[in-house]
Write a protein that holds these residues in place. Structure first.
Motif: not given
Length: 202
Positions: A123-129, A90-92
């Motif tokens: 979830t994975r991207v949010a955690s990395d952010l 949902a970020f890119t």
């Protein structure tokens, strides 16, 4: 100020139009998502709605067909943004991170469709952010996944009959194993709302 947000991902009519919808993992998903949304609003959390779009493809995710809209029973209220993405997370391809940063959000709760695809990837991207992420499995939904070398022309019946097809239960278990303690905390709707589904129905 509450610095938490609920992100509802791809709970849209596009999926319900697919024949495999009848084999989804979570028949109560819309009601479960609605419970999370109601609780988030009561706490003053930000609620963000995300839809997936594939313009010009002629698929069920092409907005020209009219299915890129929330499932019946879910309606944003004033002040709740609806973002449209064209990537798995949902970020890119949206301004989600900017929106969350401006709101001072540090804690994210995620739910939606599909468990192991757009919801897990977000979830994975949010955690990395740097966000603290809560993954609410019983407010997600997925479908059986065919083996990668099964022909694209395989029928739904052939997919379901193939012993290599991943079941909903296997998909959910793998997602939780991959995320827990690494990218997110796994919680249930009951834990986050303080009520049971039976109680919500009463």
């Amino acid at each position: 100020m509450n610095r938490a947000a609920l992100v509802v991902i791809d709970v849209q009519e596009s999926f319900r139009q697919r024949p495999i919808w009848a084999y989804g993992s979570n028949p109560d998903m819309v009601q479960q998502v609605d419970r999370l949304v109601t609780a988030a609003r009561e706490r003053g959390d930000l609620v963000v709605w995300v839809l997936h779009s594939e313009p010009g493809t002629g698929t069920l995710f092409d907005p020209a067909l009219g299915y890129v809209r929330l499932l019946d029973g879910l309606t944003p209220v004033e002040g709740e943004p609806t973002l449209v993405k064209t990537a798995h997370n949902a970020f890119t391809t949206t301004n989600l991170q900017q929106l969350l940063t401006q709101a001072g959000i540090v804690d994210l709760t995620v739910c939606g469709i599909r468990t192991e695809q757009c919801v897990e990837t977000t979830t994975r991207v949010a955690s990395d952010l740097g966000y603290r992420v809560t993954f609410v499995t019983d407010a997600t939904l997925t479908f059986p996944i065919a083996h990668w070398d099964l022909p694209e022309t395989a029928t739904l019946e052939e997919v379901l009959a193939d012993p290599r097809t991943l079941s909903n239960e296997e998909i959910v278990a793998r997602t939780e194993y991959a995320l827990a303690g690494r990218f997110a905390t796994i919680r249930t709707v009951d834990e986050l709302t303080g009520t049971s589904l039976a109680g919500a129905r009463a």
